[in-house]
Write a protein that holds these residues in place. Structure first.
Motif, PDB file in Angstrom:
ATOM      1  N   THR A  74       0.863  -1.183   0.000  1.00  0.00           N
ATOM      2  CA  THR A  74       0.000   0.000   0.000  1.00  0.00           C
ATOM      3  C   THR A  74       0.896   1.229   0.000  1.00  0.00           C
ATOM      4  OG1 THR A  74      -1.830  -1.064   1.148  1.00  0.00           O
ATOM      5  CG2 THR A  74      -1.631   1.317   1.436  1.00  0.00           C
ATOM      6  N   THR A 100      -4.188   1.103  -2.359  1.00  0.00           N
ATOM      7  CA  THR A 100      -4.162  -0.151  -1.593  1.00  0.00           C
ATOM      8  C   THR A 100      -3.310  -1.180  -2.323  1.00  0.00           C
ATOM      9  OG1 THR A 100      -6.393   0.348  -0.896  1.00  0.00           O
ATOM     10  CG2 THR A 100      -5.690  -1.929  -0.626  1.00  0.00           C
ATOM     11  N   VAL A 105      -6.598  -5.452  -3.185  1.00  0.00           N
ATOM     12  CA  VAL A 105      -7.652  -4.960  -4.088  1.00  0.00           C
ATOM     13  C   VAL A 105      -8.284  -6.148  -4.816  1.00  0.00           C
ATOM     14  CG1 VAL A 105      -8.122  -3.601  -6.170  1.00  0.00           C
ATOM     15  CG2 VAL A 105      -6.578  -2.694  -4.426  1.00  0.00           C
ATOM     16  N   MET A 108     -10.460  -8.207  -2.560  1.00  0.00           N
ATOM     17  CA  MET A 108     -11.767  -7.572  -2.342  1.00  0.00           C
ATOM     18  C   MET A 108     -12.680  -7.795  -3.553  1.00  0.00           C
ATOM     19  SD  MET A 108     -12.208  -5.786   0.501  1.00  0.00           S
ATOM     20  CE  MET A 108     -13.341  -4.458   0.115  1.00  0.00           C
ATOM     21  N   GLU A 122     -18.489   1.683  -6.452  1.00  0.00           N
ATOM     22  CA  GLU A 122     -17.312   1.609  -5.581  1.00  0.00           C
ATOM     23  C   GLU A 122     -17.304   2.837  -4.665  1.00  0.00           C
ATOM     24  OE1 GLU A 122     -12.520   1.102  -6.203  1.00  0.00           O
ATOM     25  OE2 GLU A 122     -13.494   2.746  -7.253  1.00  0.00           O
ATOM     26  N   SER A 130      -8.111   0.852  -8.239  1.00  0.00           N
ATOM     27  CA  SER A 130      -9.106  -0.235  -8.216  1.00  0.00           C
ATOM     28  C   SER A 130     -10.245   0.070  -9.191  1.00  0.00           C
ATOM     29  CB  SER A 130      -9.645  -0.450  -6.800  1.00  0.00           C
ATOM     30  OG  SER A 130     -10.056   0.778  -6.234  1.00  0.00           O
ATOM     31  N   SER A 145     -17.894   5.353  -9.225  1.00  0.00           N
ATOM     32  CA  SER A 145     -17.005   5.379  -8.061  1.00  0.00           C
ATOM     33  C   SER A 145     -17.131   6.736  -7.366  1.00  0.00           C
ATOM     34  CB  SER A 145     -15.555   5.132  -8.499  1.00  0.00           C
ATOM     35  OG  SER A 145     -14.705   5.054  -7.381  1.00  0.00           O
ATOM     36  N   THR A 190     -13.850   0.500  -0.345  1.00  0.00           N
ATOM     37  CA  THR A 190     -12.430   0.362   0.019  1.00  0.00           C
ATOM     38  C   THR A 190     -12.087   1.348   1.133  1.00  0.00           C
ATOM     39  OG1 THR A 190     -11.769   1.773  -1.829  1.00  0.00           O
ATOM     40  CG2 THR A 190     -11.685  -0.587  -2.202  1.00  0.00           C
ATOM     41  N   CYS A 191     -13.103   1.700   1.922  1.00  0.00           N
ATOM     42  CA  CYS A 191     -12.889   2.384   3.191  1.00  0.00           C
ATOM     43  C   CYS A 191     -13.842   1.698   4.176  1.00  0.00           C
ATOM     44  CB  CYS A 191     -13.155   3.887   3.076  1.00  0.00           C
ATOM     45  SG  CYS A 191     -14.685   4.334   2.237  1.00  0.00           S
ATOM     46  N   PHE A 245      -8.882  -1.409   6.332  1.00  0.00           N
ATOM     47  CA  PHE A 245      -8.893  -0.227   5.450  1.00  0.00           C
ATOM     48  C   PHE A 245      -9.083   0.997   6.334  1.00  0.00           C
ATOM     49  CE2 PHE A 245      -9.757  -3.208   2.026  1.00  0.00           C
ATOM     50  CZ  PHE A 245      -9.164  -2.607   0.928  1.00  0.00           C
TER      51      PHE A 245
END
Ligand SMILES: C[S@@+](CC[C@H](N)C(=O)[O-])C[C@H]1O[C@@H](n2cnc3c(N)ncnc32)[C@H](O)[C@@H]1O
Length: 378
Positions: A74, A100, A105, A108, A122, A130, A145, A190-191, A245
């Motif tokens: 990361t 990340t 990634v 996930m 996303e 990602s 996203s 991704t958080c 994350f």
């Protein structure tokens, strides 16, 4: 002609443990160096803790930069709101954006079960890396996203454009979702969130899935992967290990004011406080006291609940540990109840737990949806 970057990218893709070869192809094709921009932060030791030093691309050889870009690591790109390319020197503070590690990634993306033709939302564009993998696999029109931070979003937009990707990019709070492109087949965050935001439940279709890291203020984490039923509820079991994350910005820990510890009445502790130093142990403990923060280590754990001023402090004593508790929430009583229920069930890993979301609340359960359960602070 193949460049140094192409070679490293292919090496990384070949090395990744992806079950679906199409994600390996995406990693082999998407130039991660574009998403790292002109600089990243590297962690170093300072007199008062971690210092984040900017590492600039123009201070490195192409060989060094290509190794950095294709390490399965990361790379933090923003600390406390300052992008690495804007940093004049080392900074202390918490990471607020990063690229990340590609292995995580891909993990996930696979955990989310994303397949060809899926429409994906996303949460947490970050560098856009990602997002680019999603565009490669699904096509731009299928990918939306959301990024909270406008400067991070601007940077991601230009990297995605340079990589030839044109998804829908939204600047805003991803916890509110993005209704214009709903319904989605898959939502992936991704958080980390403390609970599943209601808007996500409305915007994912029946039978679709939400995959999001769950985190709490004690530091426990789990990966939620829930499937929406047709009745407004969703349910799913956690995978066997956890992942970490950074918090979704509105879900982060509130600041602690000054406090006096060691208050309250004392009794023997029924559990070993050192359990809370372990990632699985702290996940279980946090179920019992979801709004408490953890300080201290080993035998001397401190739990503080900002909203109520409740606290619990443990100490070693001859033959075990004592705990002092103060305030309206008996934090340690609740932690002990969760830990003892888990130990009675044979101390399973994360796959022994799951999450059910309904309009009335969100409960993490042990064993099965009808087993012992704990409310998330939804
Ligand atoms: C770990 S980084 C994302 C990594 C990214 N997917 C990548 O591959 O580079 C997490 C990102 O989530 C963003 N974020 C935090 N809270 C958010 C929110 N409520 N809505 C949208 N994005 C958020 C942060 O600003 C940060 O850029």
């Amino acid at each position: 002609m193949r460049t140094l970057f192409d070679t490293r990218r292919r090496e990384l893709a070949a090395w990744l443990a992806a079950e679906d070869p199409r994600w390996k192809t995406a990693v082999a094709d998407v130039p991660r160096e574009l998403f790292l921009g002109e600089a990243v932060y590297r962690a170093g030791d300072g007199p008062d803790g971690t210092v984040w030093e900017p590492v600039r691309r123009d201070g490195m050889t192409a060989e060094q930069w290509s190794r950095l870009a294709y390490e399965d690591a990361t790379w933090v790109t923003q600390i406390g709101g300052v992008l690495a390319e804007d940093a004049g020197g080392g900074l202390s503070g918490d990471p607020t954006s990063s690229s990340t590690l590609p292995g995580l990634v891909v993990r996930m993306l696979e955990a989310a079960g994303i397949g060809d033709g899926d429409r994906v939302l996303e949460i947490g564009t970050g560098t856009g890396y990602s997002t680019a993998l999603l565009c490669h696999r699904l096509g731009d029109g299928k990918v939306t996203s959301i990024e909270y931070d406008p400067a991070v979003a601007r940077r991601a937009r230009s990297a995605l454009t340079a990589a030839g990707c044109a998804p829908t990019l939204v600047v805003g709070d991803g916890l509110a979702g993005y209704e214009p492109n709903a319904e989605y087949d898959r939502l992936i965050a991704t958080c980390s969130v403390r609970y599943v935001p209601a808007a996500w439940m409305w915007e994912v279709r029946d039978g679709g899935t939400i995959t999001a890291p769950l985190a709490g203020w004690m530091g426990g984490t789990a990966l939620a992967h829930i499937t929406l039923a047709g009745d407004g509820t969703a349910c799913g079991r956690f995978p066997a290990d956890d992942i970490g994350f950074m918090f979704a910005r509105p879900h982060g820990r509130p600041p602690l004011s000054s406090y006096l510890i060691g208050l309250g009445d004392e009794r023997d502790s029924l559990i070993d406080p050192r359990l809370l130093d372990d990632s699985l142990g702290v996940f279980v403990a946090q179920l019992g006291a979801p709004s408490a923060q953890k300080l201290g280590l080993g035998d001397e754990i401190i739990l503080l609940d900002v909203a109520t001023g409740s606290q619990a402090t443990t100490r070693p004593c001859a033959g075990g540990w004592t705990v002092r508790q103060h305030g309206p929430l008996r934090l340690w009583d609740s932690v002990e109840d969760a830990v003892l229920a888990w130990q009675k069930a044979g101390s399973p890993d994360w796959s022994g737990f799951g999450l059910t979301v309904t309009q009335e609340g969100q409960r993490v359960w042990l064993g099965s949806p009808s087993g012992p359960s704990w409310n998330l602070p939804a």
